[in-house]
Write an enzyme that holds these catalytic residues in place. Sequence first.
Site, PDB file in Angstrom:
ATOM      1  CB  ILE A 115      40.520  44.232  55.586  1.00 48.34           C
ATOM      2  CG1 ILE A 115      41.829  44.373  55.747  1.00 48.34           C
ATOM      3  CG2 ILE A 115      40.689  43.905  53.621  1.00 48.34           C
ATOM      4  CD1 ILE A 115      42.200  45.528  54.882  1.00 48.34           C
ATOM      5  CG  ASP A 122      33.220  36.783  49.030  1.00 47.77           C
ATOM      6  OD1 ASP A 122      33.156  37.841  49.803  1.00 47.77           O
ATOM      7  OD2 ASP A 122      34.151  36.049  48.669  1.00 47.77           O
ATOM      8  NE  ARG A 129      36.592  38.932  44.425  1.00 50.64           N
ATOM      9  CZ  ARG A 129      36.043  40.492  44.281  1.00 50.64           C
ATOM     10  NH1 ARG A 129      34.566  40.016  44.418  1.00 50.64           N
ATOM     11  NH2 ARG A 129      36.126  41.077  44.237  1.00 50.64           N
ATOM     12  CG  ASP A 157      42.767  36.371  54.074  1.00 50.47           C
ATOM     13  OD1 ASP A 157      42.297  36.590  54.149  1.00 50.47           O
ATOM     14  OD2 ASP A 157      43.494  35.994  53.196  1.00 50.47           O
ATOM     15  CE  LYS A 185      42.620  31.858  49.246  1.00 49.02           C
ATOM     16  NZ  LYS A 185      41.878  32.380  48.456  1.00 49.02           N
ATOM     17  CG  ASN A 186      45.083  34.930  48.938  1.00 45.76           C
ATOM     18  OD1 ASN A 186      44.239  33.675  48.159  1.00 45.76           O
ATOM     19  ND2 ASN A 186      44.914  35.676  49.778  1.00 45.76           N
TER      20      ASN A 186
HETATM   21  C1  UD1 Z   1      43.135  38.846  48.482  1.00 40.57           C
HETATM   22  C2  UD1 Z   1      42.955  38.038  49.088  1.00 40.57           C
HETATM   23  C3  UD1 Z   1      42.845  37.640  50.033  1.00 40.57           C
HETATM   24  C4  UD1 Z   1      42.623  38.590  51.327  1.00 40.57           C
HETATM   25  C5  UD1 Z   1      42.317  40.143  50.848  1.00 40.57           C
HETATM   26  C6  UD1 Z   1      43.159  40.996  51.729  1.00 40.57           C
HETATM   27  C7  UD1 Z   1      43.028  36.669  46.995  1.00 40.57           C
HETATM   28  C8  UD1 Z   1      42.735  35.314  46.319  1.00 40.57           C
HETATM   29  N1  UD1 Z   1      42.898  36.851  47.758  1.00 40.57           N
HETATM   30  O1  UD1 Z   1      42.108  39.282  47.821  1.00 40.57           O
HETATM   31  O2  UD1 Z   1      42.499  36.402  50.704  1.00 40.57           O
HETATM   32  O3  UD1 Z   1      42.082  38.490  52.099  1.00 40.57           O
HETATM   33  O4  UD1 Z   1      43.777  39.635  49.387  1.00 40.57           O
HETATM   34  O5  UD1 Z   1      44.545  40.941  52.027  1.00 40.57           O
HETATM   35  O6  UD1 Z   1      44.825  36.764  46.630  1.00 40.57           O
HETATM   36  N2  UD1 Z   1      38.133  46.680  47.168  1.00 40.57           N
HETATM   37  C9  UD1 Z   1      36.900  47.855  46.133  1.00 40.57           C
HETATM   38  N3  UD1 Z   1      37.263  47.904  44.995  1.00 40.57           N
HETATM   39  C10 UD1 Z   1      38.327  47.180  44.381  1.00 40.57           C
HETATM   40  C11 UD1 Z   1      39.558  46.196  44.845  1.00 40.57           C
HETATM   41  C12 UD1 Z   1      38.818  46.157  45.990  1.00 40.57           C
HETATM   42  O7  UD1 Z   1      36.338  48.347  47.057  1.00 40.57           O
HETATM   43  O8  UD1 Z   1      38.919  47.099  42.794  1.00 40.57           O
HETATM   44  C13 UD1 Z   1      38.361  46.939  48.525  1.00 40.57           C
HETATM   45  C14 UD1 Z   1      37.435  45.030  49.004  1.00 40.57           C
HETATM   46  O9  UD1 Z   1      36.857  45.442  48.585  1.00 40.57           O
HETATM   47  C15 UD1 Z   1      38.023  44.704  50.301  1.00 40.57           C
HETATM   48  C16 UD1 Z   1      39.542  45.459  50.338  1.00 40.57           C
HETATM   49  O10 UD1 Z   1      39.076  46.527  49.000  1.00 40.57           O
HETATM   50  O11 UD1 Z   1      37.508  45.756  50.955  1.00 40.57           O
HETATM   51  C17 UD1 Z   1      40.499  44.661  49.855  1.00 40.57           C
HETATM   52  O12 UD1 Z   1      39.810  44.087  48.784  1.00 40.57           O
HETATM   53  P1  UD1 Z   1      41.490  43.476  48.384  1.00 40.57           P
HETATM   54  O13 UD1 Z   1      43.038  43.849  48.324  1.00 40.57           O
HETATM   55  O14 UD1 Z   1      41.437  43.658  46.561  1.00 40.57           O
HETATM   56  O15 UD1 Z   1      41.500  42.019  48.387  1.00 40.57           O
HETATM   57  P2  UD1 Z   1      41.184  40.597  47.214  1.00 40.57           P
HETATM   58  O16 UD1 Z   1      42.260  40.878  46.232  1.00 40.57           O
HETATM   59  O17 UD1 Z   1      39.664  40.348  46.161  1.00 40.57           O
END
Ligand code: UD1
Length: 430
Positions: free
Chosen positions: A335, A124, A100, A313, A22-23
Amino acid sequence: MERLRVVGGRRLVGRVRVPGAKNSALKLMAAALLAEGETRIGNLPRILDVEIMAELLRRMGCGVELDWSIEPGDHTGVARIDVPAEPGHEADYDLVRRMRASIAVLGPLLARCGRVKVARPGGDAIGSRGLDMHIDGLTRLGAEITNEHGFLLASAPTGLRGSTVELDFPSVGATENILMAAVLAEGSTVIDNAAREPEIVDLCQMLQAMGAKIGGAGSSTIEVQGVDRLSPVSYETLSDRIVAGTFAVAAVMTQGDVTVGHAVAEHLRIALDKLVAAGAGITVEENGFRVVMDRRPSAVDVVTLPYPGFATDLQPQFAALNSVADGVSMITENIFEARFVFLQELARLGAQVRTDGHHAVLRGVPRLSGAPVRSTDIRAGAGLLLAGLVAEGPTLVSEIHHIDRGYAGFVEQLTELGADVSREPDPDPF
Ligand code: UD1
């Protein structure tokens, strides 16, 4: 509204085929926007989120056809995405709030159209999930980004220019958005402290096939040399390591014997090592791995970290395992701050759990006791389903749309392995 009925006590035995991730899939579909013409993406998982991304792309003027396999046991399909010369540049809240990952169109649209209007996803069930690193990174490439009436408005009136972007944290989504903008920017970009997940490497490989110049994929420093244009391609999605890991945990919890096919064991190295520590026998095979378990698992500690660390995950699935394991375990979630909400549902099944900040301590019990529970997000849903597989009596998992977002043909696959799982109407939805 439907719910899942799981009756525990069956040993899982047999073979499953893991679909594409999915990701990866959602980002590869967004990346198609970078080239005019028809891109074909195969091995897509048959899940709701792929349908939502297809709808988002259609609203941008793309022709999108999804063809699902009719082979038994194969829950994958192919997308043909025909991207116009000038795609639309708006993503509405009705789709973004359902998924998202819609935010992944921000980088490619900015690169292609020079302006974007994307609804801002809120927090979320698993955490607040900021966008600051996406915004800061794209701003470094020359974008002007404002926040108006719930939308992010981004524009690059004089085009994007390569730059050095140092991320505060190796965010998966921010790395992807910056990467997809940088491939069409003028000059070179360096992303430091980039995410190293296999899905990032998958995206880089598709972009390279499209003509992008990228070095360092899979390392903490990604270098991009911008090009003028990219071409459409045909590409196969990487296998889903989280789905593969979920089946592996299910095999261990039910003391089963499951061959997880179309999977990459290397992408699950730490998780599989944990299962070995829990007592499982794991054999890596040519196109997957086999998991055999013949006793009650031992408790294992888990600390979630960015890849190559233990995946957040898979944390709920390991919590389910630890809830019936022999011994006491500590889970540390680094995370997503709200991911422990799910443990209160697990406690309804009799799990003995205490949380303190981002630590949870589980004292394994010999048997869980089936009850109605609510799935709060994709992986929590999977964790509850796994718990149901070893609980006494029926477990009823409501809000299964979460599970449908991430697991293609999950009920069918578990049934083939011998589980007693079925869908039924939910007479009392939340
Ligand atoms: C992606 C995956 C998700 C997985 C996660 C971590 C998809 C669709 N989803 O989510 O399944 O659990 O990676 O492996 O690919 N953060 C900030 N600011 C930002 C961006 C992120 O504070 O601009 C924080 C988030 O709130 C979170 C952490 O960084 O606490 C990690 O987020 P991120 O690695 O960006 O995860 P996603 O891309 O949202």
